[in-house]
Design a protein around this motif. Sequence first.
Motif: not given
Length: 74
Positions: A23-36
């Motif tokens: 729902k809401i995330a910081r850039l580092c959270q997206i990077i960590e969750s996706t592995g991209l």
Amino acid sequence: MDQGLKMLTPSTRLVLITLRQLKIARLCQIIESTGLSKRSVLYSVKKLKQMGLIEINVCLSDTRQRFYCITINE
């Protein structure tokens, strides 16, 4: 709108799916969750923003941080 989603790259689609879950995330959270890579996530976020699928909000207590929020209904 649905055809626009089919035109997304796999990495952009992954970022969108991740933001739907978080729902809401910081850039580092997206990077960590996706592995991209950071570069891939930033490109995906830019494309999703251009399509109007997400919003980017600035943290008021620390203006260096950005929060990425989904804007479409599931």
